[in-house]
Design a protein around this motif. Sequence first.
Motif, mmCIF file in Angstrom:
data_model
loop_
_atom_site.group_PDB
_atom_site.id
_atom_site.type_symbol
_atom_site.label_atom_id
_atom_site.label_comp_id
_atom_site.label_asym_id
_atom_site.label_seq_id
_atom_site.Cartn_x
_atom_site.Cartn_y
_atom_site.Cartn_z
ATOM 1 N N GLY A 33 1.093 -1.424 0.173
ATOM 2 C CA GLY A 33 -0.483 -0.052 -0.001
ATOM 3 C C GLY A 33 1.126 0.855 -0.230
ATOM 4 N N ALA A 34 1.684 1.432 0.081
ATOM 5 C CA ALA A 34 3.204 2.527 0.145
ATOM 6 C C ALA A 34 2.798 2.793 -1.506
ATOM 7 C CB ALA A 34 4.427 2.188 0.171
ATOM 8 N N LEU A 35 2.720 4.258 -1.532
ATOM 9 C CA LEU A 35 1.859 4.927 -3.098
ATOM 10 C C LEU A 35 3.069 5.946 -2.645
ATOM 11 C CD1 LEU A 35 -1.760 5.564 -2.340
ATOM 12 C CD2 LEU A 35 -0.164 4.146 -4.398
ATOM 13 N N SER A 36 3.577 6.349 -4.430
ATOM 14 C CA SER A 36 4.878 6.957 -4.116
ATOM 15 C C SER A 36 5.062 7.523 -5.553
ATOM 16 C CB SER A 36 6.470 6.508 -3.346
ATOM 17 O OG SER A 36 7.238 8.013 -3.591
ATOM 18 N N GLY A 37 5.998 8.462 -6.608
ATOM 19 C CA GLY A 37 5.902 8.829 -7.555
ATOM 20 C C GLY A 37 7.119 7.712 -8.222
ATOM 21 N N TRP A 38 7.585 7.686 -9.329
ATOM 22 C CA TRP A 38 8.237 6.929 -9.347
ATOM 23 C C TRP A 38 9.547 7.521 -9.542
ATOM 24 C CZ3 TRP A 38 10.156 2.601 -10.827
ATOM 25 C CH2 TRP A 38 10.973 2.143 -11.697
ATOM 26 N N SER A 39 9.373 8.752 -9.570
ATOM 27 C CA SER A 39 10.865 9.749 -9.886
ATOM 28 C C SER A 39 11.646 9.167 -8.296
ATOM 29 C CB SER A 39 10.613 11.114 -9.398
ATOM 30 O OG SER A 39 9.246 11.480 -8.360
ATOM 31 N N GLU A 40 10.854 9.561 -7.222
ATOM 32 C CA GLU A 40 10.382 9.147 -5.251
ATOM 33 C C GLU A 40 11.487 7.604 -5.519
ATOM 34 O OE1 GLU A 40 8.208 12.230 -5.359
ATOM 35 O OE2 GLU A 40 8.056 10.726 -6.118
ATOM 36 N N ILE A 41 10.723 6.362 -6.459
ATOM 37 C CA ILE A 41 10.931 5.511 -6.245
ATOM 38 C C ILE A 41 12.804 4.461 -6.601
ATOM 39 C CG2 ILE A 41 10.233 3.053 -6.832
ATOM 40 C CD1 ILE A 41 6.952 3.510 -6.020
ATOM 41 N N ARG A 42 12.592 5.486 -7.979
ATOM 42 C CA ARG A 42 14.016 5.406 -8.896
ATOM 43 C C ARG A 42 15.125 6.366 -8.511
ATOM 44 N NH1 ARG A 42 14.922 4.067 -14.182
ATOM 45 N NH2 ARG A 42 17.243 4.773 -14.618
ATOM 46 N N LYS A 43 14.843 6.700 -7.846
ATOM 47 C CA LYS A 43 15.749 7.943 -6.398
ATOM 48 C C LYS A 43 16.343 7.016 -5.015
ATOM 49 C CE LYS A 43 17.095 11.603 -3.696
ATOM 50 N NZ LYS A 43 16.329 13.290 -3.440
ATOM 51 N N ALA A 44 14.919 6.360 -4.407
ATOM 52 C CA ALA A 44 15.639 5.590 -3.961
ATOM 53 C C ALA A 44 16.545 4.391 -4.219
ATOM 54 C CB ALA A 44 14.269 4.896 -3.037
ATOM 55 N N VAL A 45 15.797 3.462 -5.186
ATOM 56 C CA VAL A 45 16.351 2.422 -5.731
ATOM 57 C C VAL A 45 17.788 3.043 -6.068
ATOM 58 C CG1 VAL A 45 16.691 0.770 -7.533
ATOM 59 C CG2 VAL A 45 14.503 1.175 -6.367
ATOM 60 N N GLU A 46 18.153 3.828 -7.274
ATOM 61 C CA GLU A 46 19.250 4.214 -7.322
ATOM 62 C C GLU A 46 20.356 4.572 -5.948
ATOM 63 O OE1 GLU A 46 18.748 7.727 -10.041
ATOM 64 O OE2 GLU A 46 17.983 6.104 -11.490
ATOM 65 N N GLU A 47 20.177 5.287 -4.861
ATOM 66 C CA GLU A 47 20.713 5.496 -4.083
ATOM 67 C C GLU A 47 20.998 4.292 -2.905
ATOM 68 O OE1 GLU A 47 20.127 8.036 0.152
ATOM 69 O OE2 GLU A 47 19.238 8.825 -1.953
ATOM 70 N N HIS A 48 20.013 3.556 -2.521
ATOM 71 C CA HIS A 48 20.103 2.847 -1.321
ATOM 72 C C HIS A 48 20.690 1.433 -1.851
ATOM 73 C CE1 HIS A 48 18.911 5.195 1.585
ATOM 74 N NE2 HIS A 48 17.300 5.743 0.608
ATOM 75 N N ILE A 49 20.604 0.653 -3.176
ATOM 76 C CA ILE A 49 20.817 -0.119 -3.701
ATOM 77 C C ILE A 49 21.827 0.211 -4.535
ATOM 78 C CG2 ILE A 49 19.945 -2.064 -5.207
ATOM 79 C CD1 ILE A 49 17.722 -1.901 -3.698
ATOM 80 N N LEU A 50 21.643 1.068 -5.878
ATOM 81 C CA LEU A 50 22.622 0.601 -7.099
ATOM 82 C C LEU A 50 23.958 1.612 -6.415
ATOM 83 C CD1 LEU A 50 20.176 0.945 -10.126
ATOM 84 C CD2 LEU A 50 21.416 -0.927 -8.938
ATOM 85 N N ALA A 51 23.542 2.053 -5.989
ATOM 86 C CA ALA A 51 24.658 3.978 -5.495
ATOM 87 C C ALA A 51 26.007 2.828 -4.413
ATOM 88 C CB ALA A 51 24.351 4.596 -5.383
ATOM 89 N N ALA A 52 24.458 1.826 -3.666
ATOM 90 C CA ALA A 52 25.031 1.106 -2.675
ATOM 91 C C ALA A 52 26.190 0.270 -2.950
ATOM 92 C CB ALA A 52 24.291 1.234 -1.355
ATOM 93 N N GLY A 53 26.399 -0.181 -3.712
ATOM 94 C CA GLY A 53 26.587 -1.931 -4.128
ATOM 95 C C GLY A 53 26.381 -2.117 -3.287
#
Length: 134
Positions: free
Chosen positions: A95-115
Amino acid sequence: MEYKNTVLLRAHHCLCLCFFRGRGYSGEFTENMARVFSCLQKGSACVEIVRGADDLCAFCPHNSAGTCGTESKVVRYDGRVLDLCAFSTENGESGALSGWSEIRKAVEEHILAAGLFDSVCGDCSWHEFCSSLL
């Protein structure tokens, strides 16, 4: 922002969509994923994180009556993405609702950039393809 519709996504599909380049399991799956991706890129939809089958699963050849043929694996992927990006609601339910840009930013920051990409989905059949895009 006011959205025209809602896209239902499993948590790990938020990661998958960061690597979408017009390829998929089948023509029908790829066409559907392209439609969803385009809608998200335009910013006309919000995303609801769900547990279980979502709008991408609807056309996946591994989907059988709403259950993935590799359910234990994708549940593990979902759990890692949920933990790392905090997409779930307070009680851990869908049920967590968000815009794609916020979700993509979270994925990039917390998974991709974090290695942490390999630790999330290192055994996925698409891992080699996605890794080539990093």
